[in-house]
Write a protein that holds these residues in place. Structure first.
Motif, PDB file in Angstrom:
ATOM      1  N   ASP A  71      -0.217  -9.153   8.927  1.00  0.00           N
ATOM      2  CA  ASP A  71      -0.933  -8.862  10.171  1.00  0.00           C
ATOM      3  C   ASP A  71      -1.062 -10.073  11.080  1.00  0.00           C
ATOM      4  O   ASP A  71      -1.239  -9.922  12.297  1.00  0.00           O
ATOM      5  CB  ASP A  71      -2.333  -8.329   9.854  1.00  0.00           C
ATOM      6  CG  ASP A  71      -3.197  -9.374   9.149  1.00  0.00           C
ATOM      7  OD1 ASP A  71      -2.875  -9.724   8.010  1.00  0.00           O
ATOM      8  OD2 ASP A  71      -4.181  -9.852   9.751  1.00  0.00           O
ATOM      9  N   ALA A  75      -1.021  -9.943  15.089  1.00  0.00           N
ATOM     10  CA  ALA A  75      -2.286 -10.062  15.819  1.00  0.00           C
ATOM     11  C   ALA A  75      -2.236 -11.204  16.824  1.00  0.00           C
ATOM     12  O   ALA A  75      -2.774 -11.094  17.938  1.00  0.00           O
ATOM     13  CB  ALA A  75      -3.439 -10.275  14.835  1.00  0.00           C
ATOM     14  N   TRP A 152      -6.027  -3.130   7.234  1.00  0.00           N
ATOM     15  CA  TRP A 152      -5.357  -3.682   8.412  1.00  0.00           C
ATOM     16  C   TRP A 152      -4.045  -4.388   8.051  1.00  0.00           C
ATOM     17  O   TRP A 152      -3.115  -4.424   8.852  1.00  0.00           O
ATOM     18  CB  TRP A 152      -6.286  -4.554   9.243  1.00  0.00           C
ATOM     19  CG  TRP A 152      -6.514  -5.972   8.851  1.00  0.00           C
ATOM     20  CD1 TRP A 152      -5.583  -6.917   8.556  1.00  0.00           C
ATOM     21  CD2 TRP A 152      -7.780  -6.653   8.800  1.00  0.00           C
ATOM     22  NE1 TRP A 152      -6.176  -8.141   8.303  1.00  0.00           N
ATOM     23  CE2 TRP A 152      -7.527  -7.999   8.460  1.00  0.00           C
ATOM     24  CE3 TRP A 152      -9.092  -6.266   9.018  1.00  0.00           C
ATOM     25  CZ2 TRP A 152      -8.548  -8.946   8.322  1.00  0.00           C
ATOM     26  CZ3 TRP A 152     -10.108  -7.210   8.894  1.00  0.00           C
ATOM     27  CH2 TRP A 152      -9.826  -8.531   8.544  1.00  0.00           C
ATOM     28  N   VAL A 153      -3.973  -4.935   6.841  1.00  0.00           N
ATOM     29  CA  VAL A 153      -2.707  -5.533   6.408  1.00  0.00           C
ATOM     30  C   VAL A 153      -1.658  -4.438   6.200  1.00  0.00           C
ATOM     31  O   VAL A 153      -0.481  -4.606   6.558  1.00  0.00           O
ATOM     32  CB  VAL A 153      -2.913  -6.361   5.128  1.00  0.00           C
ATOM     33  CG1 VAL A 153      -1.580  -6.886   4.608  1.00  0.00           C
ATOM     34  CG2 VAL A 153      -3.854  -7.531   5.398  1.00  0.00           C
ATOM     35  N   ALA A 156      -0.360  -3.413   9.628  1.00  0.00           N
ATOM     36  CA  ALA A 156       0.629  -4.354  10.151  1.00  0.00           C
ATOM     37  C   ALA A 156       1.987  -4.147   9.499  1.00  0.00           C
ATOM     38  O   ALA A 156       3.031  -4.132  10.163  1.00  0.00           O
ATOM     39  CB  ALA A 156       0.157  -5.793   9.928  1.00  0.00           C
ATOM     40  N   GLU A 327       1.159  -5.978  19.872  1.00  0.00           N
ATOM     41  CA  GLU A 327       1.280  -6.541  18.533  1.00  0.00           C
ATOM     42  C   GLU A 327       2.683  -6.358  17.959  1.00  0.00           C
ATOM     43  O   GLU A 327       3.066  -7.019  16.998  1.00  0.00           O
ATOM     44  CB  GLU A 327       0.232  -5.911  17.606  1.00  0.00           C
ATOM     45  CG  GLU A 327      -1.194  -6.328  17.950  1.00  0.00           C
ATOM     46  CD  GLU A 327      -2.248  -5.649  17.093  1.00  0.00           C
ATOM     47  OE1 GLU A 327      -1.878  -4.722  16.317  1.00  0.00           O
ATOM     48  OE2 GLU A 327      -3.428  -6.012  17.186  1.00  0.00           O
ATOM     49  N   TYR A 354       2.754 -10.100   3.245  1.00  0.00           N
ATOM     50  CA  TYR A 354       2.001  -8.888   2.898  1.00  0.00           C
ATOM     51  C   TYR A 354       1.510  -8.948   1.450  1.00  0.00           C
ATOM     52  O   TYR A 354       0.327  -8.741   1.158  1.00  0.00           O
ATOM     53  CB  TYR A 354       2.891  -7.670   3.119  1.00  0.00           C
ATOM     54  CG  TYR A 354       2.328  -6.382   2.569  1.00  0.00           C
ATOM     55  CD1 TYR A 354       1.364  -5.669   3.276  1.00  0.00           C
ATOM     56  CD2 TYR A 354       2.769  -5.877   1.339  1.00  0.00           C
ATOM     57  CE1 TYR A 354       0.846  -4.488   2.767  1.00  0.00           C
ATOM     58  CE2 TYR A 354       2.257  -4.697   0.836  1.00  0.00           C
ATOM     59  CZ  TYR A 354       1.294  -4.008   1.552  1.00  0.00           C
ATOM     60  OH  TYR A 354       0.781  -2.843   1.045  1.00  0.00           O
ATOM     61  N   THR A 406      -6.473   2.437   5.527  1.00  0.00           N
ATOM     62  CA  THR A 406      -5.376   2.301   6.485  1.00  0.00           C
ATOM     63  C   THR A 406      -5.356   3.466   7.472  1.00  0.00           C
ATOM     64  O   THR A 406      -5.001   3.304   8.643  1.00  0.00           O
ATOM     65  CB  THR A 406      -4.026   2.233   5.746  1.00  0.00           C
ATOM     66  OG1 THR A 406      -4.096   1.226   4.733  1.00  0.00           O
ATOM     67  CG2 THR A 406      -2.895   1.899   6.708  1.00  0.00           C
ATOM     68  N   ILE A 412      -5.168  -4.261  14.669  1.00  0.00           N
ATOM     69  CA  ILE A 412      -5.449  -5.377  13.767  1.00  0.00           C
ATOM     70  C   ILE A 412      -6.487  -6.299  14.388  1.00  0.00           C
ATOM     71  O   ILE A 412      -7.469  -6.701  13.755  1.00  0.00           O
ATOM     72  CB  ILE A 412      -4.153  -6.153  13.473  1.00  0.00           C
ATOM     73  CG1 ILE A 412      -3.111  -5.213  12.863  1.00  0.00           C
ATOM     74  CG2 ILE A 412      -4.419  -7.322  12.558  1.00  0.00           C
ATOM     75  CD1 ILE A 412      -1.699  -5.742  12.911  1.00  0.00           C
TER      76      ILE A 412
END
Length: 586
Positions: A71, A75, A152-153, A156, A327, A354, A406, A412
């Protein structure tokens, strides 16, 4: 719909060579996890703190790799599109709390000897408030907060996979599920041993990939001169200057910078190095390794990593202006510019970033559920074998909750800001629990309650923008917490005495030291430690800003900032490299 039909400028295609590189990385990662399965499964201490035997460079690199998630560059591309380079002060403001954690608190974590940072609650406080706070923090940070971060990861990585492999909507979920399952597998079997060694590999890959992409992308636009020329043409001279400014000169952006540096840095940052940072610190060999690990993390995270991301973010503004989701700009530059082989390396880099974050949050969250919930409240006499089994079940449960989180994520950057707001004010209070004997369990309970309530009230009933809303939350939560502290009794003398003997904290512990006939801290908090924290903070900012000035065409100022930063960092780190007798006096 084909990628080229959406954005003709994107021309990268994933080849067999790229897939081979990605496959090799995944095989090495899983093999390394399998190698450490037996060692990690021998006890909870091996599984969660690697037998307290990590060298500083490995522990510090693991912390850096965790913060470098999939992310992060996405971001930052979003921040660049909305606030220019100066938008990064949202996270650059965290230099001060990170330095405090490294130079002041890291050695105290080591002395505490706890298995999880949450265990410190019942070492520092007593009674039902302490046990209730420990349980709440285990569930709040170990489950809820970790689920949000994993969410949030995941978001992304979904964006990355969809763009890289040009997948139909929804298909990328299955590819992410496979990657998540692989991460879960080696985290389950290898514990922290597997996590930190794969983190080291992932950090090397991530740095090499991000630097290589920045170099290729900058060459594509004709170097920095070519980049600024296109920015000037598309944005105009005034808007270009605002985009490239390290510090905003005026308007709302300037006041946001003031709030970031003047409020968020001490009120909302991780001022004591808790969470996964503390987990790595507790896993180091001794106090010296703990402090060096913290300092290496600060330098690598803030001084070495940002500029490759920022360069690509600027190129994204040139090549892909007006993206509905800014993003995505980072990934689109990657696909447009990298040839076969290098593209595969960059895809592996994103997978590494990740996995290094997911594995940490799964292992750290499971440590709370195992040690601070199961062993503390449900089965105090559990065997080591039982604890490892519970740890692995907890990791699986956290993975499922993260996947559910998620589904509710859209931005993010928005998730970053929400978590900063609900912890606004807590940074000061958790630091003070080390430095001031008068802080009690109700201090922490009240500040967390006030910040959570105030944040959600402002979201529902006001239109105050971030970070000004954060400043208002701090103005509410900190006075409320201090007031509660002074209106409630201090912790029992025996609890304070035991904590003082064990941890030997600096600061305002005179009444406790005198009551037990122990020596008060030999070094005033207002001299040595503060001077080293100030020097370390100045040094990191010197390297950060010096690198920016070099990139922005100011070589003289950049070189001077780098030299001054190096001198300041040398001063702050000197006690860690001095002979043992000298270190013992600091």
């Amino acid at each position: 719909m084909a990628r080229a039909a959406l954005y003709p400028a994107i021309g990268g295609e994933v080849t067999a060579l790229d897939l081979s590189i990605v496959g090799l990385y995944l095989v090495v990662t899983l093999a390394w996890g399998a190698r450490h399965a037996r060692q990690a499964g021998s006890s909870a201490e091996q599984f969660f703190v690697a037998g307290r035997s990590l060298p500083w460079w490995l522990a510090g690199t693991s912390i850096v790799a965790t913060t470098f998630a999939a992310d992060t560059p996405l971001a930052i591309a979003g921040l660049m599109a909305t606030g220019g380079i100066a938008g990064n002060w949202f996270w650059w403001a965290d230099v001060l709390p990170a330095v405090i954690g490294a130079l002041v608190v890291a050695r105290l974590w080591q002395r505490s000897g706890v298995l999880t940072d949450n265990e410190l609650v019942e070492l520092r406080y007593a009674g039902r408030p302490a046990s209730g706070l420990r349980l709440f923090r285990a569930l709040y940070f170990g489950v809820l907060r970790n689920a949000i971060v994993i969410g949030w990861v995941d978001l992304a990585m979904l964006k990355v996979l969809r763009l890289v492999f040009d997948l139909p909507p929804g298909t990328e979920v299955w590819l992410l599920a496979a990657l998540f399952a692989l991460t879960l597998a080696y985290t389950l079997v290898a514990g922290l041993w597997g996590v930190v060694f794969t983190d080291a590999l992932q950090f090397v890959l991530a740095m090499a990939g991000s630097i290589g992409l920045a170099a290729v992308a900058l060459a594509h636009v004709g170097g920095f001169d070519g980049l600024t020329a296109v920015l000037r043409e598309r944005l105009g001279a005034e808007r270009m200057a605002e985009t490239l400014a390290l510090v905003p000169a005026q308007g709302e952006a300037f006041w946001a910078f003031v709030v970031y540096l003047g409020v968020k840095s001490w009120a909302s940052g991780n001022t004591e190095g808790s969470g996964y940072v503390a987990q790595r610190i507790l896993a180091t060999r001794d106090e010296r390794h703990a402090r060096l690990a913290g300092l290496w993390y600060v330098v690598a995270n803030f001084a070495l990593r940002p500029w490759p991301w920022i360069v690509v973010g600027l190129v994204a503004l040139v090549d892909f202006p007006g993206l509905a989701d800014p993003e995505e700009g980072y990934v689109r530059v990657m696909l447009a510019q990298l040839p076969a082989g290098l593209l595969g390396l960059m895809v592996a880099t994103f997978m590494a970033a990740y996995m290094s974050t997911i594995d940490t949050h799964l292992n750290w969250g499971a440590s709370y559920l195992t040690h601070d919930v199961y062993r503390r409240f449900l089965r105090p006499a559990a065997t080591e074998r039982d604890l490892v089994a519970v740890a692995r079940l907890s990791i699986t449960a956290l993975a499922a909750l993260g996947a559910l989180a998620t589904l509710g994520m859209t931005s993010i950057e928005g998730a970053w800001k929400f978590l900063a707001s609900i912890s606004a004010g807590a940074g000061l209070i958790v630091l003070l629990r080390w430095l001031w004997w008068r802080i009690n369990a109700w201090s922490e309970i009240s500040v967390m309650t006030a910040s959570l309530v105030a944040t959600n009230a402002l979201l529902l009933w006001s239109d105050i923008a971030f970070p000004f809303s954060l400043a208002l939350v701090v103005a509410i939560s900190v006075p409320f917490s201090i007031g509660v502290t002074l209106c409630t009794p201090p912790e029992p003398p025996e609890t304070l005495a035991a904590f003082y003997r064990r941890v030997r904290p600096p600061g305002f512990w005179g009444p406790v030291a005198r009551a037990i006939g122990a020596p008060e801290p030999r070094v005033s908090l207002a001299r040595g430690p503060v001077a080293r924290v100030a020097a370390g903070t100045f040094g990191v900012y010197g390297w950060l800003i010096g690198g920016g000035w070099l990139m922005l065409g100011r070589p003289g100022a950049g070189a001077a900032a780098l030299v001054l930063g190096a001198l300041a960092l040398a001063f702050s780190a000197w006690p860690l490299t001095a002979p043992r007798a000298a270190r013992s006096r600091t």
